[in-house]
Design an enzyme around this catalytic site. Structure first.
Site, PDB file in Angstrom:
ATOM      1  N   HIS A 173      -3.030  -6.718  -5.369  1.00  0.00           N
ATOM      2  CA  HIS A 173      -3.793  -5.811  -4.492  1.00  0.00           C
ATOM      3  C   HIS A 173      -5.272  -6.213  -4.530  1.00  0.00           C
ATOM      4  O   HIS A 173      -6.139  -5.450  -4.955  1.00  0.00           O
ATOM      5  CB  HIS A 173      -3.587  -4.388  -5.029  1.00  0.00           C
ATOM      6  CG  HIS A 173      -4.024  -3.266  -4.149  1.00  0.00           C
ATOM      7  ND1 HIS A 173      -5.296  -3.143  -3.641  1.00  0.00           N
ATOM      8  CD2 HIS A 173      -3.348  -2.184  -3.698  1.00  0.00           C
ATOM      9  CE1 HIS A 173      -5.372  -2.032  -2.932  1.00  0.00           C
ATOM     10  NE2 HIS A 173      -4.206  -1.436  -2.944  1.00  0.00           N
ATOM     11  N   GLU A 276      -3.869  -8.219   0.616  1.00  0.00           N
ATOM     12  CA  GLU A 276      -2.941  -8.135  -0.505  1.00  0.00           C
ATOM     13  C   GLU A 276      -1.707  -8.998  -0.286  1.00  0.00           C
ATOM     14  O   GLU A 276      -1.040  -8.892   0.739  1.00  0.00           O
ATOM     15  CB  GLU A 276      -2.554  -6.673  -0.715  1.00  0.00           C
ATOM     16  CG  GLU A 276      -3.784  -5.776  -0.820  1.00  0.00           C
ATOM     17  CD  GLU A 276      -3.452  -4.301  -0.750  1.00  0.00           C
ATOM     18  OE1 GLU A 276      -2.342  -3.910  -1.164  1.00  0.00           O
ATOM     19  OE2 GLU A 276      -4.311  -3.527  -0.266  1.00  0.00           O
TER      20      GLU A 276
END
Ligand code: TA6
Length: 309
Positions: A173, A276
């Site tokens: 992330h 991400e």
């Protein structure tokens, strides 16, 4: 393990050192001929990476909020949180933490090594403990290898040691630092479909580059190709190459959501963009008994503008 013991067993002279950070969380500081970096043992989370490349020397690539909460057990707003063994909300257990438990668990050091080219590689493992054992996929081991060099590489390996298949979702992330998000052009997602979380996960189509002038929260589907974050203010491109991932999440909370979240800082949303490397939505990963899955990503920085769309 105490930082003195960690330094004795895994420190590398002049290159890799364990220190005690805010709230007692152990951090790893790395400095080699190619880059400097900081990784937290909580979540094996990269917090900083500055390649020493000509023209980019010591410019931060990874964004961490000025208001990040480093209290143990809290997810730190920024860096590269590892979402595992699920991405987003858990499908059936609403009480279980968003994005899994890997990012708030203390990982163990497996090894630290200097590679032939002078890069530094740190290998982490995570074991079930009292806080996560009830959520742990059965008979599964996980390993994360982080290589700090002119390029930054992460490889997350999930191995199924059991007799039945397991299913996971996951993501790196990554919060990237950008000078001014309104002058950023994200290449590589042209002509793909995405699920728009802000519109009830409606399926939409991307034309051209992705730009950000408001809140954005999308899962781009069937996206295995490279992405480039073209930062026109910094005159810098961040090249993202990946493997084992067929979805890409793009997120910026913008002002109102940032205010509600409370740990983005006053205007932090203007200097960050999450791109991400994921296995999200329908891109879940089924791992058969005895097999493993590798989620791999590499970041590189280069100067100049980027033209492909
Ligand atoms: O990856 C995008 C996202 O899932 C967004 O929906 C947003 O909520 C963000 O991650 C942050 O999640 P967190 O659990 O760290 O607050």
């Amino acid at each position: 393990m105490h930082t003195d013991d960690l330094n004795t067993h895994h420190g590398i002279d002049q290159q890799l050192m364990f220190i005690t950070g805010e709230h007692g969380v152990t951090l790893i500081n790395i400095s080699n001929e190619h880059a400097t970096a900081t990784i937290s043992m909580q979540g094996a989370q990269v917090l900083s990476w500055k390649p020493k490349k000509a023209g980019h020397a010591d410019k931060e690539v990874i964004w961490v909020s000025e208001a990040a909460d480093f209290t143990p057990g809290q997810s730190v707003r920024g860096g590269i949180p590892v979402c595992w063994p699920w991405f987003g909300a858990h499908k059936t257990e609403s009480e279980w933490p968003s994005h899994g438990f890997a990012r708030t668990t203390i990982w163990q050091i497996n090894s630290t090594v200097t590679l032939d080219d002078g890069s530094t590689r740190v290998t982490f493992t995570m074991e079930p403990d009292d806080s996560n054992a009830h959520m742990w996929p059965p008979h599964t081991s996980v390993l994360l290898q982080i290589t700090i060099g002119q390029k930054l590489e992460l490889e997350l390996v999930t191995h199924n040691n059991g007799n039945e298949s397991i299913t996971i979702s996951q993501a790196f992330h990554t919060y990237f630092f950008v000078e001014d998000v309104t002058r950023v052009y994200l290449h590589g997602l042209d002509d793909t479909d995405y699920l728009d979380k802000l519109d009830g996960y409606a399926r939409k189509h991307q034309k051209g580059v992705v730009t950000v002038n408001e809140e954005i929260d999308r899962i781009y589907l069937d996206t295995a190709t490279d992405c480039v974050i073209e930062d026109r203010s910094l005159n810098r491109n961040i090249i993202i190459i990946k493997c084992g991932s067929h979805s890409t999440v793009v997120w910026n909370p913008w002002k109102d959501t940032a205010e509600i979240m409370g740990d983005l800082g006053d205007s932090g949303y203007l200097t960050m963009l999450c791109v991400e490397t994921a296995n999200a939505a329908d891109d879940t990963v089924v791992i058969e008994p005895g097999k493993d899955h590798h989620l791999w990503v590499q970041f590189d920085v280069q100067g100049g503008s980027h033209k492909d769309e």
